[in-house]
Design a protein around this motif. Structure first.
Motif, mmCIF file in Angstrom:
data_model
loop_
_atom_site.group_PDB
_atom_site.id
_atom_site.type_symbol
_atom_site.label_atom_id
_atom_site.label_comp_id
_atom_site.label_asym_id
_atom_site.label_seq_id
_atom_site.Cartn_x
_atom_site.Cartn_y
_atom_site.Cartn_z
ATOM 1 N N PRO A 41 6.737 19.294 -8.105
ATOM 2 C CA PRO A 41 6.478 20.544 -7.706
ATOM 3 C C PRO A 41 5.010 20.820 -7.808
ATOM 4 N N ASP A 42 4.324 20.162 -8.312
ATOM 5 C CA ASP A 42 2.491 20.470 -8.320
ATOM 6 C C ASP A 42 2.171 20.256 -6.862
ATOM 7 N N VAL A 43 1.119 20.807 -6.558
ATOM 8 C CA VAL A 43 0.230 20.333 -5.377
ATOM 9 C C VAL A 43 -0.819 19.324 -5.658
ATOM 10 N N ARG A 44 -0.710 18.386 -4.944
ATOM 11 C CA ARG A 44 -1.589 17.123 -5.350
ATOM 12 C C ARG A 44 -2.738 16.767 -4.094
ATOM 13 N N PHE A 45 -3.731 16.447 -4.416
ATOM 14 C CA PHE A 45 -4.710 15.974 -3.299
ATOM 15 C C PHE A 45 -4.692 14.547 -3.541
ATOM 16 N N ILE A 46 -4.687 13.817 -2.570
ATOM 17 C CA ILE A 46 -4.787 12.521 -2.575
ATOM 18 C C ILE A 46 -5.773 11.880 -1.794
ATOM 19 N N VAL A 47 -6.855 11.065 -2.241
ATOM 20 C CA VAL A 47 -7.706 10.807 -1.707
ATOM 21 C C VAL A 47 -7.797 9.220 -1.388
ATOM 22 N N ILE A 48 -7.720 8.730 0.018
ATOM 23 C CA ILE A 48 -8.018 7.377 0.117
ATOM 24 C C ILE A 48 -9.160 6.883 0.600
ATOM 25 N N HIS A 49 -9.847 6.135 -0.159
ATOM 26 C CA HIS A 49 -11.167 5.725 0.206
ATOM 27 C C HIS A 49 -11.552 4.233 0.308
ATOM 28 N N GLY A 50 -12.578 3.640 1.109
ATOM 29 C CA GLY A 50 -12.897 2.600 1.501
ATOM 30 C C GLY A 50 -13.797 2.503 2.494
ATOM 31 N N MET A 51 -14.391 1.185 2.862
ATOM 32 C CA MET A 51 -15.450 0.983 3.709
ATOM 33 C C MET A 51 -14.523 1.267 5.062
ATOM 34 N N GLY A 52 -15.651 1.606 6.420
ATOM 35 C CA GLY A 52 -15.031 1.577 7.401
ATOM 36 C C GLY A 52 -14.466 0.274 8.086
ATOM 37 N N GLY A 53 -13.295 0.491 8.608
ATOM 38 C CA GLY A 53 -12.563 -0.746 9.231
ATOM 39 C C GLY A 53 -11.440 -1.275 8.321
ATOM 40 N N ILE A 54 -11.583 -0.783 7.110
ATOM 41 C CA ILE A 54 -10.418 -1.279 6.286
ATOM 42 C C ILE A 54 -9.017 -0.807 6.304
ATOM 43 N N GLY A 55 -8.689 0.058 7.030
ATOM 44 C CA GLY A 55 -7.351 0.488 7.388
ATOM 45 C C GLY A 55 -6.971 1.766 6.850
ATOM 46 N N LYS A 56 -8.021 2.588 6.227
ATOM 47 C CA LYS A 56 -7.578 3.941 5.560
ATOM 48 C C LYS A 56 -6.833 4.963 6.695
ATOM 49 N N THR A 57 -7.115 4.878 7.783
ATOM 50 C CA THR A 57 -6.594 5.933 8.811
ATOM 51 C C THR A 57 -4.963 5.329 9.139
ATOM 52 N N GLN A 63 0.784 -1.101 -0.055
ATOM 53 C CA GLN A 63 0.047 0.027 0.031
ATOM 54 C C GLN A 63 0.844 1.366 0.044
ATOM 55 N N LEU A 64 1.856 1.133 0.661
ATOM 56 C CA LEU A 64 2.954 2.459 0.840
ATOM 57 C C LEU A 64 3.402 2.703 -0.551
ATOM 58 N N GLU A 65 3.861 1.525 -1.214
ATOM 59 C CA GLU A 65 4.247 1.563 -2.446
ATOM 60 C C GLU A 65 3.298 2.334 -3.739
ATOM 61 N N ASP A 66 1.982 2.073 -3.243
ATOM 62 C CA ASP A 66 1.122 2.545 -4.048
ATOM 63 C C ASP A 66 0.912 4.163 -3.894
ATOM 64 N N MET A 67 0.886 4.141 -2.603
ATOM 65 C CA MET A 67 0.711 5.798 -2.288
ATOM 66 C C MET A 67 1.691 6.686 -2.967
ATOM 67 N N LYS A 68 3.068 5.863 -2.840
ATOM 68 C CA LYS A 68 4.468 6.538 -3.423
ATOM 69 C C LYS A 68 4.233 6.955 -4.734
ATOM 70 N N SER A 69 3.361 6.222 -5.469
ATOM 71 C CA SER A 69 3.361 6.472 -7.043
ATOM 72 C C SER A 69 2.341 7.670 -7.291
ATOM 73 N N LEU A 70 1.497 7.782 -6.157
ATOM 74 C CA LEU A 70 0.503 8.993 -6.339
ATOM 75 C C LEU A 70 0.891 10.367 -5.800
ATOM 76 N N LEU A 71 2.033 9.853 -4.593
ATOM 77 C CA LEU A 71 2.371 11.204 -4.076
ATOM 78 C C LEU A 71 3.443 11.925 -4.698
ATOM 79 N N GLN A 72 4.240 11.095 -5.709
ATOM 80 C CA GLN A 72 5.177 11.464 -6.411
ATOM 81 C C GLN A 72 6.130 12.657 -6.010
ATOM 82 N N GLU A 73 6.911 11.994 -4.794
ATOM 83 C CA GLU A 73 7.803 12.922 -3.878
ATOM 84 C C GLU A 73 8.706 13.599 -4.896
ATOM 85 N N GLY A 74 9.056 14.869 -4.422
ATOM 86 C CA GLY A 74 9.700 15.806 -5.447
ATOM 87 C C GLY A 74 9.080 16.481 -6.708
#
Length: 394
Positions: free
Chosen positions: A59-75, A46-57
């Motif tokens: 310069p753009d401003v990014r809004f990343i949305v993690i969604h799924g049912m309650g209790g699935i581990g979003k937080t 999951q962290l690897e997937d998030m890194k591809s979305l975050l694109q560290e470095g």
């Protein structure tokens, strides 16, 4: 000789000052970290997937949305990302359970906390949410910031805290967790074949249930305090994990409950398929009466509060809170954050409040009230019933 002693004393004082500075820096860094379990099962992919979305470095401003049912581990995923990358930003803030802050007064509190976290000092009091918006835009537009808005369910919450890209400096990242993305007004934006998708303003990551091997490992960690179930329980553990699906919250709670009540493990682990609500009810019913009361207090009022304040209140009720808190932590029903604050998963909070709501269809007859409007309505009605009736003398 005197000069040597003077130099020695100076070095000692200087060493003490340096040690104090280092300790202070480490303490502050620790406070900014989210409190996570030592061993997170299945988080690497999951962290690897998030890194591809975050694109560290980037310069753009990014809004990343993690969604799924309650209790699935979003937080948990958002916390892990926050801990891993927060040092790369000039300011960072994690705002938990934004869903609870639908009223303006609470939104103002979140705006003030956001400004405090990023600016690293306490700003002026916010009297109006629009003033808070203007302060955020003015103070953050040249800063590279990391902001996590956990458990958002309303567009207004987002607009009052992180409304647009141009509020933030280049390289900023805003991470949003939510059960449903409908409030974002995204049409046809739900991921289908892929977990990750870009849709206009938002980069979206859809959480999936844990694969079986990770689910079994997580369950075993909490039920048996080991990576795999003992041989005698392997078949039963396999069945129970399959019936519960890959929901981390359910796996943690039922696993911890069975570990806590060792004498009931063999019988309880043969349970049939249950919904998550029923799994949580099993754990709740295992609590003693006082433990249930403290659990409901946390669900209705005390989540997010300092643990020492809550303990004082419970002691005044002649409870034994320290023992109960240990029990609730061991059963994965709560945890204590690094700021010594009580934390409860939002699904467990909803579950506790539902128990209270079922006490009566009339709010005034329920044991607890957490909505200010409902509380004021109950007080207003009570006062109207208590007004004295004046009878004119004949």
């Amino acid at each position: 000789m005197n000069q040597v002693l003077h130099l020695y004393g100076y070095c000692c004082r200087e060493g003490a000052v340096i040690k104090h500075i280092v300790d202070e820096v480490l303490t502050r860094l620790k406070k900014r970290q989210r409190n996570l379990p030592d061993h997170l099962v299945g988080i690497h992919d999951q962290l690897e997937d998030m890194k591809s979305l975050l694109q560290e470095g980037s310069p753009d401003v990014r809004f990343i949305v993690i969604h799924g049912m309650g209790g699935i581990g979003k937080t948990t995923l958002a916390e892990a990302v926050f801990n891993q990358i927060s040092h790369q930003f000039s300011g960072h803030s994690f705002l938990p359970n934004v869903r609870e802050s639908s009223q303006d007064d609470k939104i103002k509190e979140l705006q003030w906390r956001l400004l405090s976290d990023i600016l690293k000092f306490q700003p002026a009091r916010i009297y109006d949410t629009n003033d808070g918006v203007n302060m955020i835009k003015e103070r953050f537009r040249h800063k590279k910031v990391l902001i996590v808005l956990d458990n958002v369910d309303d567009r207004n919450q987002l607009m009052k805290l992180a409304g647009k890209h141009n509020w933030f400096g280049p390289g900023s990242r805003i991470i949003i967790t939510t059960r449903d993305i409908q409030f974002l007004s995204i049409n046809n934006g739900r991921p289908r074949d892929s977990d990750c998708i870009q849709h206009e303003e938002f980069y979206i990551y859809k959480m999936k249930e844990m694969p079986f091997h990770h689910a079994l490992e997580l369950f075993s960690e909490h039920a048996f305090r080991r990576d795999t179930p003992p041989t005698d329980y392997a078949n039963i553990a396999t069945k129970i994990v399959k019936t519960m699906g890959g929901l981390p919250l359910a796996l943690k709670v039922i696993g911890s409950s069975l570990c806590y009540k060792n004498e009931a493990v063999s019988e309880d682990m043969k349970m049939p398929h249950r919904e998550v609500h029923d799994i949580l009810m099993m754990s709740y019913e295992m609590l003693e009466d006082e433990q249930k009361q403290i659990f409901l207090d946390i669900a209705c009022h005390m989540a997010g509060e300092k643990i020492e304040d809550a303990v004082l209140m419970w002691k005044s009720c002649e409870f034994f809170p320290n023992l109960t808190i240990d029990v609730l932590i061991n059963m994965s029903l709560i945890r204590v954050e690094c700021h010594e604050e009580l934390w409860m998963h939002d699904q467990l909070r909803d579950f506790g409040r539902e128990i209270v709501c079922r006490e009566s269809q009339f709010p005034g007859e329920c044991s607890r009230l957490w909505c200010p409007k409902s509380a004021m309505e109950v007080i207003r009605r009570k006062r109207s019933f208590e007004r004295p009736t004046f009878v004119q003398a004949s």
